[in-house]
Design an enzyme around this catalytic site. Structure first.
Site, PDB file in Angstrom:
ATOM      1  N   LYS A  22      29.697  31.395  44.360  1.00 25.99           N
ATOM      2  CA  LYS A  22      29.595  31.709  42.924  1.00 25.99           C
ATOM      3  C   LYS A  22      30.955  31.565  42.248  1.00 25.99           C
ATOM      4  O   LYS A  22      31.079  30.937  41.197  1.00 25.99           O
ATOM      5  CB  LYS A  22      29.092  33.151  42.748  1.00 25.99           C
ATOM      6  CG  LYS A  22      29.262  33.703  41.345  1.00 25.99           C
ATOM      7  CD  LYS A  22      28.799  35.143  41.233  1.00 25.99           C
ATOM      8  CE  LYS A  22      29.815  36.190  41.547  1.00 25.99           C
ATOM      9  NZ  LYS A  22      30.867  36.411  40.534  1.00 25.99           N
ATOM     10  N   ASN A  23      31.978  32.170  42.854  1.00 22.56           N
ATOM     11  CA  ASN A  23      33.278  32.196  42.182  1.00 22.56           C
ATOM     12  C   ASN A  23      33.944  30.825  42.135  1.00 22.56           C
ATOM     13  O   ASN A  23      34.845  30.605  41.318  1.00 22.56           O
ATOM     14  CB  ASN A  23      34.211  33.212  42.858  1.00 22.56           C
ATOM     15  CG  ASN A  23      33.813  34.631  42.533  1.00 22.56           C
ATOM     16  OD1 ASN A  23      32.912  34.859  41.723  1.00 22.56           O
ATOM     17  ND2 ASN A  23      34.467  35.594  43.160  1.00 22.56           N
ATOM     18  N   CYS A 116      34.900  46.836  32.673  1.00 23.91           N
ATOM     19  CA  CYS A 116      33.934  46.640  33.759  1.00 23.91           C
ATOM     20  C   CYS A 116      34.105  47.750  34.768  1.00 23.91           C
ATOM     21  O   CYS A 116      35.106  48.468  34.761  1.00 23.91           O
ATOM     22  CB  CYS A 116      34.064  45.252  34.342  1.00 23.91           C
ATOM     23  SG  CYS A 116      34.818  45.135  35.909  1.00 23.91           S
ATOM     24  N   ARG A 121      40.638  45.369  33.535  1.00 19.78           N
ATOM     25  CA  ARG A 121      40.811  43.958  33.904  1.00 19.78           C
ATOM     26  C   ARG A 121      41.388  43.168  32.725  1.00 19.78           C
ATOM     27  O   ARG A 121      40.657  42.517  31.984  1.00 19.78           O
ATOM     28  CB  ARG A 121      39.477  43.370  34.386  1.00 19.78           C
ATOM     29  CG  ARG A 121      39.023  44.040  35.661  1.00 19.78           C
ATOM     30  CD  ARG A 121      37.738  43.499  36.183  1.00 19.78           C
ATOM     31  NE  ARG A 121      37.869  42.188  36.774  1.00 19.78           N
ATOM     32  CZ  ARG A 121      36.855  41.540  37.336  1.00 19.78           C
ATOM     33  NH1 ARG A 121      35.673  42.076  37.373  1.00 19.78           N
ATOM     34  NH2 ARG A 121      37.037  40.342  37.848  1.00 19.78           N
ATOM     35  N   ASP A 307      36.688  41.760  47.372  1.00 24.30           N
ATOM     36  CA  ASP A 307      35.238  41.598  47.209  1.00 24.30           C
ATOM     37  C   ASP A 307      34.442  41.974  48.463  1.00 24.30           C
ATOM     38  O   ASP A 307      33.204  41.939  48.450  1.00 24.30           O
ATOM     39  CB  ASP A 307      34.904  40.155  46.796  1.00 24.30           C
ATOM     40  CG  ASP A 307      35.221  39.886  45.332  1.00 24.30           C
ATOM     41  OD1 ASP A 307      35.514  40.849  44.592  1.00 24.30           O
ATOM     42  OD2 ASP A 307      35.169  38.710  44.929  1.00 24.30           O
ATOM     43  N   ARG A 399      23.332  39.034  40.136  1.00 23.97           N
ATOM     44  CA  ARG A 399      24.431  38.269  39.538  1.00 23.97           C
ATOM     45  C   ARG A 399      25.142  37.437  40.596  1.00 23.97           C
ATOM     46  O   ARG A 399      25.741  36.411  40.260  1.00 23.97           O
ATOM     47  CB  ARG A 399      25.454  39.220  38.911  1.00 23.97           C
ATOM     48  CG  ARG A 399      25.032  39.860  37.616  1.00 23.97           C
ATOM     49  CD  ARG A 399      26.215  40.577  36.984  1.00 23.97           C
ATOM     50  NE  ARG A 399      27.428  39.806  37.248  1.00 23.97           N
ATOM     51  CZ  ARG A 399      28.576  40.322  37.700  1.00 23.97           C
ATOM     52  NH1 ARG A 399      28.700  41.595  37.885  1.00 23.97           N
ATOM     53  NH2 ARG A 399      29.612  39.545  37.936  1.00 23.97           N
TER      54      ARG A 399
HETATM   55  C1  UD1 Z   1      38.298  37.022  40.606  1.00 26.07           C
HETATM   56  C2  UD1 Z   1      36.917  37.043  41.171  1.00 26.07           C
HETATM   57  C3  UD1 Z   1      36.555  38.455  41.640  1.00 26.07           C
HETATM   58  C4  UD1 Z   1      37.610  38.984  42.592  1.00 26.07           C
HETATM   59  C5  UD1 Z   1      38.996  38.838  42.011  1.00 26.07           C
HETATM   60  C6  UD1 Z   1      40.099  39.189  42.991  1.00 26.07           C
HETATM   61  C7  UD1 Z   1      35.796  35.316  39.936  1.00 26.07           C
HETATM   62  C8  UD1 Z   1      34.762  34.979  38.930  1.00 26.07           C
HETATM   63  N1  UD1 Z   1      35.977  36.617  40.160  1.00 26.07           N
HETATM   64  O1  UD1 Z   1      38.304  37.865  39.463  1.00 26.07           O
HETATM   65  O2  UD1 Z   1      35.290  38.405  42.291  1.00 26.07           O
HETATM   66  O3  UD1 Z   1      37.353  40.339  42.876  1.00 26.07           O
HETATM   67  O4  UD1 Z   1      39.227  37.489  41.569  1.00 26.07           O
HETATM   68  O5  UD1 Z   1      40.009  38.398  44.129  1.00 26.07           O
HETATM   69  O6  UD1 Z   1      36.378  34.467  40.557  1.00 26.07           O
HETATM   70  N2  UD1 Z   1      45.295  40.906  36.272  1.00 26.07           N
HETATM   71  C9  UD1 Z   1      46.257  41.184  35.328  1.00 26.07           C
HETATM   72  N3  UD1 Z   1      46.356  40.346  34.248  1.00 26.07           N
HETATM   73  C10 UD1 Z   1      45.557  39.245  34.093  1.00 26.07           C
HETATM   74  C11 UD1 Z   1      44.587  38.969  35.080  1.00 26.07           C
HETATM   75  C12 UD1 Z   1      44.478  39.821  36.159  1.00 26.07           C
HETATM   76  O7  UD1 Z   1      46.985  42.152  35.440  1.00 26.07           O
HETATM   77  O8  UD1 Z   1      45.713  38.523  33.112  1.00 26.07           O
HETATM   78  C13 UD1 Z   1      45.145  41.801  37.447  1.00 26.07           C
HETATM   79  C14 UD1 Z   1      43.738  42.389  37.567  1.00 26.07           C
HETATM   80  O9  UD1 Z   1      43.622  43.575  36.797  1.00 26.07           O
HETATM   81  C15 UD1 Z   1      43.641  42.639  39.058  1.00 26.07           C
HETATM   82  C16 UD1 Z   1      44.437  41.470  39.663  1.00 26.07           C
HETATM   83  O10 UD1 Z   1      45.284  41.003  38.609  1.00 26.07           O
HETATM   84  O11 UD1 Z   1      44.277  43.843  39.395  1.00 26.07           O
HETATM   85  C17 UD1 Z   1      43.582  40.316  40.150  1.00 26.07           C
HETATM   86  O12 UD1 Z   1      42.689  39.929  39.125  1.00 26.07           O
HETATM   87  P1  UD1 Z   1      42.123  38.451  39.011  1.00 26.07           P
HETATM   88  O13 UD1 Z   1      42.539  37.666  40.214  1.00 26.07           O
HETATM   89  O14 UD1 Z   1      42.462  37.900  37.684  1.00 26.07           O
HETATM   90  O15 UD1 Z   1      40.569  38.692  39.082  1.00 26.07           O
HETATM   91  P2  UD1 Z   1      39.488  37.769  38.410  1.00 26.07           P
HETATM   92  O16 UD1 Z   1      39.994  36.384  38.364  1.00 26.07           O
HETATM   93  O17 UD1 Z   1      39.012  38.415  37.163  1.00 26.07           O
END
Ligand code: UD1
Length: 423
Positions: A22-23, A116, A121, A307, A399
């Site tokens: 999915k991701n 969420c 996030r 995850d 989902r």
């Molecule tokens: C993706 C995955 C999710 C997984 C996560 C971590 C998808 C659709 N989802 O989520 O299943 O749990 O990676 O492996 O691929 N952060 C910031 N600033 C930002 C973005 C992120 O501080 O702009 C922080 C987040 O709060 C979190 C960490 O960085 O603590 C990792 O987040 P991120 O890798 O961005 O997660 P997603 O890409 O949303």
């Protein structure tokens, strides 16, 4: 809304196929916005999140057609730049249209995804990366409003306090493919899903080096073509089913898996006493002796995935001794704990850690699914529990897990889906 009714205590046996990731599929679908021809993605799981993104892309002029496991996406109208709250609120990963829209259409108006259940996030790193490429970005009325001329290559670091960002790396990498000059992304996410997207972009004509490392070097090109690509197997679904075999003391074979994507998961399960026999494309999982407690930290790839943190916690509830699970990526991702306690688990949560004392059995109960992976943890606990467990709000599972109840039924589990009366 549906619920699952699970009669626990049946060891799983048999063979099951893992679906496409999915991701990985989601940012690849969003890459259709930058493709000047049709994009054929093979092995795309049929999931609520995939359908949500297809609807969002349709509102942005991308037609999609599904034939069995494949989706063909074709951008027929480049005019709209607006991703509405109504669609984005259903799935955070909708943010992955931001970079492609900005790079190709020079403008993007994308609803902020909002809160969420797994914690705060932010998307500050996405915005910082796109600003470094030359975008002007403001937040107004709950929307990210971004505009740019042609993006310009830059040196960017995508590291945050919790490590690098996965979808942020996808956004910035995709946008940089159409920028002028060279972009260097430091602290890039190394997750296999980022590598898979990079490989698709390369097949579309992008020039990217360093995939799978923390530094990506991208030389911008004028245009990206259509392409055909097969999505990698879902490592999180694979890990969930591996734990399902262990928690039920069963013996199953999972097919369509990549051992190299599951190294940290195999290491922890191996330490716990789970036997895994890896073939080139499959893995046989058995449990011969008693499970051993472990200390595990969820960290960015190649470490143990956040995850799979909830699912591992469910297994540790039934592992004699003291275990600790810490989540360094999403430190508040412990919604499953209170529901596991209702099933008889012994867990103390403190900050970013759960301290688990193994119990000899869990008992069936009514429990509430709170997010995708927490729901998977409840299913695993229910498969091993004495008696009947009713899991409410399983739309979270829909989902991210393709046909989970059918797969579990084929392995001998008693899982029934029925309409829920509890709101
Ligand atoms: C993706 C995955 C999710 C997984 C996560 C971590 C998808 C659709 N989802 O989520 O299943 O749990 O990676 O492996 O691929 N952060 C910031 N600033 C930002 C973005 C992120 O501080 O702009 C922080 C987040 O709060 C979190 C960490 O960085 O603590 C990792 O987040 P991120 O890798 O961005 O997660 P997603 O890409 O949303």
């Amino acid at each position: 809304m549906d619920r699952f009714i699970i009669q626990g205590g049946r060891p799983l046996r048999g063979t099951v196929q893992i679906s496409g990731s999915k991701n990985a599929a989601l940012p690849m679908m969003a890459a259709s916005l930058v493709a000047s021809g049709p994009l054929q993605l093979n092995q795309v799981p049929d999931l609520a999140d995939v359908r949500t993104l297809a609807a969002l892309l349709q509102s942005l002029g991308v037609e999609s057609e599904r034939h069995a496991g494949n989706i063909v996406l074709n951008c027929v109208d480049n005019h709209s730049c607006r991703a509405d709250y109504e669609l984005v609120r259903r799935m955070r990963a909708s943010i992955c249209v931001l970079g492609p829209l900005l790079a190709k259409r020079r403008k993007a108006i994308v609803s902020l995804p909002g809160g969420c259940n797994i914690g705060h996030r932010p998307i500050d790193l996405h915005l910082m990366g796109l600003r470094a490429l030359g975008a002007q970005i403001q937040i107004e009325n709950g929307y990210v409003i971004a505009s740019a001329g042609r993006l310009k290559g830059a040196k960017i670091s995508l590291g945050g306090d919790q490590g690098s960002t996965v979808t942020g790396t996808c956004n910035v990498m995709t946008a940089a493919c159409l920028a002028t000059g060279t972009t260097v992304i430091d602290s890039a996410a190394c997750e296999p899903e980022v590598v898979d997207l990079g490989n698709l972009l390369i097949a579309m004509g992008a020039r990217i080096e360093g995939l799978g490392t923390s530094q990506l070097v991208i030389d911008g090109v004028e245009d990206l073509s259509g392409a055909t690509h097969t999505v990698i197997p879902d490592r999180i679904e694979a890990a969930t089913l591996m734990i399902a075999a262990a928690i039920t003391h069963g013996e199953i074979t999972i097919e369509n898996v990549r051992a190299d994507h599951l190294t940290a998961v195999s290491e922890i399960l191996g330490q716990m006493g789970v036997s895994m026999a890896w073939g080139s494309n499959d893995c046989r999982i058995t449990l011969s002796g008693p499970l051993q407690p472990v200390e595990c930290q969820a960290v960015p790839y190649p470490g143990f995935p956040t995850d799979v943190q909830a699912q591992l916690t469910a297994l540790l509830c039934l592992t004699f001794g003291q275990s600790t699970v810490t989540d360094k990526v999403f430190p508040s991702r412990f919604m499953h704990v209170s529901e596991l306690l209702r099933m008889g688990a012994n867990i103390r949560r403190d900050g970013d850690s759960a301290f688990i004392s193994g119990v000899t059995s869990l008992s069936g109960a009514h429990v509430m699914a709170s997010d995708l992976r927490a729901s998977a943890a409840l299913v695993l606990a229910a498969l091993a529990a004495r008696g009947e467990t009713v899991i409410h709000r399983i739309y979270h599972l829909d989902r991210g897990y393709e046909q989970l109840e059918l797969k579990l039924q084929s392995l001998g589990a008693s899982v029934e889906r029925s309409p829920d009366t509890v709101a």
